[in-house]
Design a protein around this motif. Structure first.
Motif, PDB file in Angstrom:
ATOM      1  N   ARG A 137     -24.400 -10.047  -3.250  1.00 24.49           N
ATOM      2  CA  ARG A 137     -24.272  -9.490  -1.816  1.00 24.49           C
ATOM      3  C   ARG A 137     -23.069 -10.112  -1.165  1.00 24.49           C
ATOM      4  N   LEU A 138     -22.598 -11.126  -1.297  1.00 24.83           N
ATOM      5  CA  LEU A 138     -21.487 -11.844  -0.667  1.00 24.83           C
ATOM      6  C   LEU A 138     -20.173 -10.956  -1.121  1.00 24.83           C
ATOM      7  N   GLU A 139     -20.207 -10.641  -2.450  1.00 21.22           N
ATOM      8  CA  GLU A 139     -19.025  -9.854  -2.819  1.00 21.22           C
ATOM      9  C   GLU A 139     -19.027  -8.564  -2.189  1.00 21.22           C
ATOM     10  N   ARG A 140     -20.199  -7.887  -2.255  1.00 26.69           N
ATOM     11  CA  ARG A 140     -20.386  -6.340  -1.488  1.00 26.69           C
ATOM     12  C   ARG A 140     -19.740  -6.476  -0.259  1.00 26.69           C
ATOM     13  N   LEU A 141     -20.136  -7.400   0.537  1.00 24.71           N
ATOM     14  CA  LEU A 141     -19.899  -7.733   2.069  1.00 24.71           C
ATOM     15  C   LEU A 141     -18.539  -8.172   2.501  1.00 24.71           C
ATOM     16  N   ALA A 142     -17.962  -8.968   1.358  1.00 20.60           N
ATOM     17  CA  ALA A 142     -17.001  -9.686   1.813  1.00 20.60           C
ATOM     18  C   ALA A 142     -15.608  -9.112   2.731  1.00 20.60           C
ATOM     19  N   LEU A 143     -15.375  -7.980   1.894  1.00 19.41           N
ATOM     20  CA  LEU A 143     -14.073  -7.403   2.444  1.00 19.41           C
ATOM     21  C   LEU A 143     -14.312  -6.746   3.989  1.00 19.41           C
ATOM     22  N   ARG A 144     -15.474  -6.221   4.169  1.00 15.52           N
ATOM     23  CA  ARG A 144     -15.870  -5.694   5.345  1.00 15.52           C
ATOM     24  C   ARG A 144     -16.110  -6.936   6.484  1.00 15.52           C
ATOM     25  N   ARG A 145     -16.648  -8.222   5.728  1.00 21.41           N
ATOM     26  CA  ARG A 145     -16.726  -9.145   6.672  1.00 21.41           C
ATOM     27  C   ARG A 145     -15.390  -9.636   6.850  1.00 21.41           C
ATOM     28  N   ALA A 146     -14.608  -9.980   6.206  1.00 21.86           N
ATOM     29  CA  ALA A 146     -13.341 -10.164   6.284  1.00 21.86           C
ATOM     30  C   ALA A 146     -12.496  -9.945   7.408  1.00 21.86           C
ATOM     31  N   VAL A 147     -12.472  -8.253   7.556  1.00 21.27           N
ATOM     32  CA  VAL A 147     -11.881  -7.315   8.439  1.00 21.27           C
ATOM     33  C   VAL A 147     -12.505  -7.486   9.727  1.00 21.27           C
ATOM     34  N   LEU A 148     -13.951  -7.731   9.710  1.00 19.84           N
ATOM     35  CA  LEU A 148     -14.523  -7.918  11.116  1.00 19.84           C
ATOM     36  C   LEU A 148     -14.329  -9.159  11.721  1.00 19.84           C
ATOM     37  N   LEU A 177     -13.244  -6.915  26.239  1.00 18.73           N
ATOM     38  CA  LEU A 177     -14.095  -5.995  26.145  1.00 18.73           C
ATOM     39  C   LEU A 177     -14.315  -5.516  24.852  1.00 18.73           C
ATOM     40  N   ALA A 178     -13.337  -5.282  23.779  1.00 23.76           N
ATOM     41  CA  ALA A 178     -13.492  -5.037  22.337  1.00 23.76           C
ATOM     42  C   ALA A 178     -14.182  -6.082  21.882  1.00 23.76           C
ATOM     43  N   HIS A 179     -13.773  -7.575  21.991  1.00 25.89           N
ATOM     44  CA  HIS A 179     -15.010  -8.255  21.280  1.00 25.89           C
ATOM     45  C   HIS A 179     -16.350  -8.429  21.521  1.00 25.89           C
ATOM     46  N   GLU A 180     -16.430  -8.174  22.787  1.00 27.04           N
ATOM     47  CA  GLU A 180     -17.818  -8.058  23.243  1.00 27.04           C
ATOM     48  C   GLU A 180     -18.561  -6.864  22.750  1.00 27.04           C
ATOM     49  N   GLN A 181     -17.971  -5.800  22.722  1.00 30.14           N
ATOM     50  CA  GLN A 181     -18.402  -4.396  21.750  1.00 30.14           C
ATOM     51  C   GLN A 181     -18.598  -4.609  20.553  1.00 30.14           C
ATOM     52  N   LEU A 182     -17.926  -5.619  19.946  1.00 32.90           N
ATOM     53  CA  LEU A 182     -18.202  -5.578  18.517  1.00 32.90           C
ATOM     54  C   LEU A 182     -19.110  -6.594  18.173  1.00 32.90           C
ATOM     55  N   CYS A 183     -19.377  -7.927  19.134  1.00 33.17           N
ATOM     56  CA  CYS A 183     -20.667  -8.517  18.815  1.00 33.17           C
ATOM     57  C   CYS A 183     -21.793  -7.748  19.140  1.00 33.17           C
ATOM     58  N   ALA A 184     -21.946  -6.723  20.053  1.00 35.53           N
ATOM     59  CA  ALA A 184     -23.163  -6.169  20.295  1.00 35.53           C
ATOM     60  C   ALA A 184     -23.337  -4.762  19.253  1.00 35.53           C
ATOM     61  N   GLU A 214      -4.768  -2.634  11.233  1.00 30.47           N
ATOM     62  CA  GLU A 214      -5.919  -3.320  11.466  1.00 30.47           C
ATOM     63  C   GLU A 214      -6.881  -2.704  12.339  1.00 30.47           C
ATOM     64  N   VAL A 215      -6.383  -1.975  13.261  1.00 24.69           N
ATOM     65  CA  VAL A 215      -7.338  -1.262  14.080  1.00 24.69           C
ATOM     66  C   VAL A 215      -8.047   0.037  13.147  1.00 24.69           C
ATOM     67  N   ALA A 216      -7.462   0.614  12.268  1.00 28.34           N
ATOM     68  CA  ALA A 216      -8.019   1.755  11.544  1.00 28.34           C
ATOM     69  C   ALA A 216      -8.980   1.204  10.654  1.00 28.34           C
ATOM     70  N   GLN A 217      -8.506  -0.433   9.888  1.00 29.93           N
ATOM     71  CA  GLN A 217      -9.434  -0.755   8.947  1.00 29.93           C
ATOM     72  C   GLN A 217     -10.996  -1.225   9.708  1.00 29.93           C
ATOM     73  N   LEU A 218     -10.727  -1.883  11.018  1.00 37.10           N
ATOM     74  CA  LEU A 218     -11.735  -2.105  11.673  1.00 37.10           C
ATOM     75  C   LEU A 218     -12.606  -1.111  12.007  1.00 37.10           C
ATOM     76  N   ALA A 222     -16.518  -0.311  11.435  1.00 36.37           N
ATOM     77  CA  ALA A 222     -17.677  -0.095  12.688  1.00 36.37           C
ATOM     78  C   ALA A 222     -18.408   1.360  12.243  1.00 36.37           C
ATOM     79  N   ASN A 223     -17.931   2.173  11.372  1.00 37.96           N
ATOM     80  CA  ASN A 223     -18.439   3.473  11.238  1.00 37.96           C
ATOM     81  C   ASN A 223     -19.934   3.278  10.688  1.00 37.96           C
ATOM     82  N   SER A 224     -20.014   2.084   9.904  1.00 37.02           N
ATOM     83  CA  SER A 224     -21.481   1.691   9.434  1.00 37.02           C
ATOM     84  C   SER A 224     -21.974   0.281  10.007  1.00 37.02           C
ATOM     85  N   ALA A 225     -23.233   0.290  10.802  1.00 34.95           N
ATOM     86  CA  ALA A 225     -23.623  -1.044  11.141  1.00 34.95           C
ATOM     87  C   ALA A 225     -24.452  -1.663  10.120  1.00 34.95           C
ATOM     88  N   THR A 226     -24.391  -1.205   8.932  1.00 35.69           N
ATOM     89  CA  THR A 226     -25.423  -1.712   7.992  1.00 35.69           C
ATOM     90  C   THR A 226     -24.857  -3.183   7.776  1.00 35.69           C
TER      91      THR A 226
END
Length: 265
Positions: A137-148, A177-184, A214-218, A222-226
């Motif tokens: 599970r860590l491996e599957r989420l690691a790359l998305r987690r790192a970007v975020l 504002l962007a930081h707060e949006q991402l947190c929520a 970096e914006v494009a990757q983020l 963000a297209n999936s909130a899973t």
């Protein structure tokens, strides 16, 4: 010689000869018994030596098997720890290097698990499998987690150094504002996220904190909130690594218990 003296001498001879024969017989018999006892003792010592050697061989085999088990458990735990540490450090790793490093560490966990399974301890193997699943599970989420997480750290660093809520600097405001949006983001419904996606993009670009790549990757993340909340965690808590820690502790407890039982047997 008088007849009486002759008879006495003959009688003495007749008595002495049988006594000598009897003494010789018992002496020979004693010698035979001593020889038999010596042979028997030698045979007993030989059998005892063989038994001792057999016990030592069995003990050596048992020690070797226990050593192999201990090494397998230690190697698996070390591989899992390295993967977890890598996942934790990945947000600070250059983006181009992340996947290669992650793949290498994840492969080491899978290989180490095979050695645990060969140790043939059902409870230990089951606990190791649970830890390996969390590693997956860590491996599957690691790359998305790192970007975020990398983006969150960069945006946070771009806040107003005084009070971001009342700051009138455009880049400071949009970074906040962007930081707060991402947190929520993980608590929003699908429609809400789609409605706010353009606004998030504008804030990210206007902040100037992130490169276009970096914006494009983020935004792609963000297209999936899973698993969003698990990836983002909090200022102190990190749900993914906390769960890893729980399963790691369980594996250590089970593995140590199995080894101690074998030593006590």
């Amino acid at each position: 010689m008088p007849v009486e003296e002759l008879m006495t001498a003959v009688a003495a001879v007749l008595v002495t000869v049988p006594a000598t024969l009897v003494a010789a017989h018992w002496a020979r018999r004693s010698a035979d018994r001593a020889a038999e006892a010596t042979v028997a003792a030698g045979q007993g010592q030989s059998a005892a030596a063989v038994e001792v050697a057999r016990i030592q061989e069995l003990a050596g085999r048992a020690y070797t098997r226990d050593a192999v088990r201990r090494a397998a458990y230690t190697d698996f735990l070390r591989a899992a720890d390295v993967l977890a540490r890598t996942v934790g450090e990945l947000p600070g790793t250059p983006q181009a290097e992340r996947k290669g490093i992650l793949d290498q560490k994840a492969t080491a966990v899978t290989e180490a698990l095979a050695a645990v399974a060969l140790a043939n301890e059902a409870e230990v193997t089951a606990s190791a499998e649970a830890l390996r699943q969390q590693c997956d599970r860590l491996e599957r989420l690691a790359l998305r987690r790192a970007v975020l997480r990398s983006a969150l750290s960069t945006l946070y660093a771009a806040w107003c150094p005084r009070n971001p809520e009342v700051c009138d600097h455009q880049q400071h405001i949009t970074a906040y504002l962007a930081h707060e949006q991402l947190c929520a983001w993980g608590s929003l419904g699908d429609e809400e996220r789609w409605a706010q996606l353009d606004d998030l993009r504008d804030n990210l670009e206007d902040s100037g904190a992130l490169s276009a790549q970096e914006v494009a990757q983020l935004l792609d993340v963000a297209n999936s909130a899973t698993h969003w909340n698990a990836m983002i965690g909090g200022w102190v808590r990190d749900p993914l690594l906390e769960r890893f820690g729980e399963l790691r502790a369980a594996f250590v407890r089970v593995a140590c218990g199995a080894l101690e039982e074998r030593l006590a047997a």
